[in-house]
Design a protein around this motif. Structure first.
Motif, PDB file in Angstrom:
ATOM      1  N   ARG A 122      51.232  35.581  53.903  1.00 26.28           N
ATOM      2  CA  ARG A 122      50.813  36.154  52.292  1.00 26.28           C
ATOM      3  C   ARG A 122      52.044  35.509  51.240  1.00 26.28           C
ATOM      4  N   ASP A 165      47.462  40.577  41.529  1.00 27.60           N
ATOM      5  CA  ASP A 165      47.432  41.089  42.859  1.00 27.60           C
ATOM      6  C   ASP A 165      46.910  40.006  43.993  1.00 27.60           C
ATOM      7  N   ASP A 166      46.616  38.629  43.516  1.00 25.45           N
ATOM      8  CA  ASP A 166      46.193  37.675  44.328  1.00 25.45           C
ATOM      9  C   ASP A 166      44.810  37.735  44.923  1.00 25.45           C
ATOM     10  N   ARG A 167      43.947  38.883  44.412  1.00 32.61           N
ATOM     11  CA  ARG A 167      42.657  39.101  44.938  1.00 32.61           C
ATOM     12  C   ARG A 167      41.480  38.516  44.430  1.00 32.61           C
ATOM     13  N   ARG A 196      36.163  36.363  43.926  1.00 34.81           N
ATOM     14  CA  ARG A 196      36.720  37.545  44.631  1.00 34.81           C
ATOM     15  C   ARG A 196      37.219  37.108  46.018  1.00 34.81           C
ATOM     16  N   GLU A 227      37.898  36.809  49.710  1.00 36.82           N
ATOM     17  CA  GLU A 227      37.931  37.524  50.927  1.00 36.82           C
ATOM     18  C   GLU A 227      39.055  37.158  51.906  1.00 36.82           C
ATOM     19  N   ARG A 228      39.410  35.804  51.950  1.00 38.51           N
ATOM     20  CA  ARG A 228      40.484  35.577  52.710  1.00 38.51           C
ATOM     21  C   ARG A 228      41.144  34.369  52.256  1.00 38.51           C
ATOM     22  N   TYR A 229      42.534  34.290  52.925  1.00 44.69           N
ATOM     23  CA  TYR A 229      42.945  32.973  52.711  1.00 44.69           C
ATOM     24  C   TYR A 229      43.564  32.289  53.944  1.00 44.69           C
ATOM     25  N   ARG A 266      43.130  38.068  55.674  1.00 45.47           N
ATOM     26  CA  ARG A 266      41.896  38.769  55.156  1.00 45.47           C
ATOM     27  C   ARG A 266      42.333  39.797  54.071  1.00 45.47           C
ATOM     28  N   ILE A 267      41.626  39.566  52.895  1.00 44.00           N
ATOM     29  CA  ILE A 267      42.226  40.635  51.866  1.00 44.00           C
ATOM     30  C   ILE A 267      41.379  41.968  52.084  1.00 44.00           C
ATOM     31  N   GLU A 268      40.436  42.078  52.892  1.00 45.14           N
ATOM     32  CA  GLU A 268      39.866  43.256  53.408  1.00 45.14           C
ATOM     33  C   GLU A 268      40.932  44.106  54.325  1.00 45.14           C
ATOM     34  N   GLU A 303      44.057  43.797  54.154  1.00 43.59           N
ATOM     35  CA  GLU A 303      45.168  44.298  53.337  1.00 43.59           C
ATOM     36  C   GLU A 303      44.776  45.335  52.621  1.00 43.59           C
TER      37      GLU A 303
END
Length: 156
Positions: free
Chosen positions: A8, A43-45, A130, A132-134, A147-149, A151
């Motif tokens: 992250r 928030d990096d989202r 939007r 979903e993942r990095y 995954r953002i989810e 988090e």
């Protein structure tokens, strides 16, 4: 958990340190890649960019919202194979509309003040990805993902 936090942080630092990314979309004619100037939410989202509504990338996004944005810190030198890193943000694109448009534009122009005329052009649209993942690739072969989810789930 420590590895995820390191990932992250590395993603956060790399994305905030770059001005441009390569946006990948898909359309009737197949995959398409284009260079975009982007900004990122606090928030990096979400990632933001501006594009004329007449572009192939905008048509592709309108038809299929699934996108990827690649950001890297390479300098086109041999040491990149050991030092460069790249992040791919995978997510869905949507057009920003009022009332959120003004705050997104202000945020974008804080990073890219030289694009003011472009950002205010009536023929252009602001797009948000939007995330979903990095996916982080370091030293040319070390791949980690978060995954953002996941988090979001851990904060509730």
């Amino acid at each position: 958990m420590i590895r995820e936090e390191l990932t992250r942080n590395a993603v956060h630092q790399l994305i905030r340190g770059q001005q441009l990314g390569v946006l990948s979309t898909a359309g009737e004619k197949g995959p398409y890649a284009s260079l975009v100037a982007f900004s990122i939410s606090d928030d990096d989202r979400r990632l933001f960019f501006v594009t004329p509504r007449t572009t192939r990338k905008f048509a592709n996004i309108t038809a299929d919202a699934r996108v990827a944005l690649l950001v890297n810190n390479s300098i086109n030198r041999p040491e990149d194979f050991h030092q460069a890193a790249a992040v791919t943000a995978v997510g869905r694109a949507l057009t920003i509309v009022p009332p959120e448009l003004e705050s997104v534009r202000d945020h974008y122009l804080a990073k890219h003040p030289y694009l003011k005329e472009f950002a205010y052009s009536p023929s252009c649209a602001f797009v948000a990805i939007r995330v979903e993942r990095y996916i982080l690739v370091e030293r040319f072969q070390n791949v980690t993902e978060y995954r953002i989810e996941d988090e979001l789930d851990s904060t509730h």
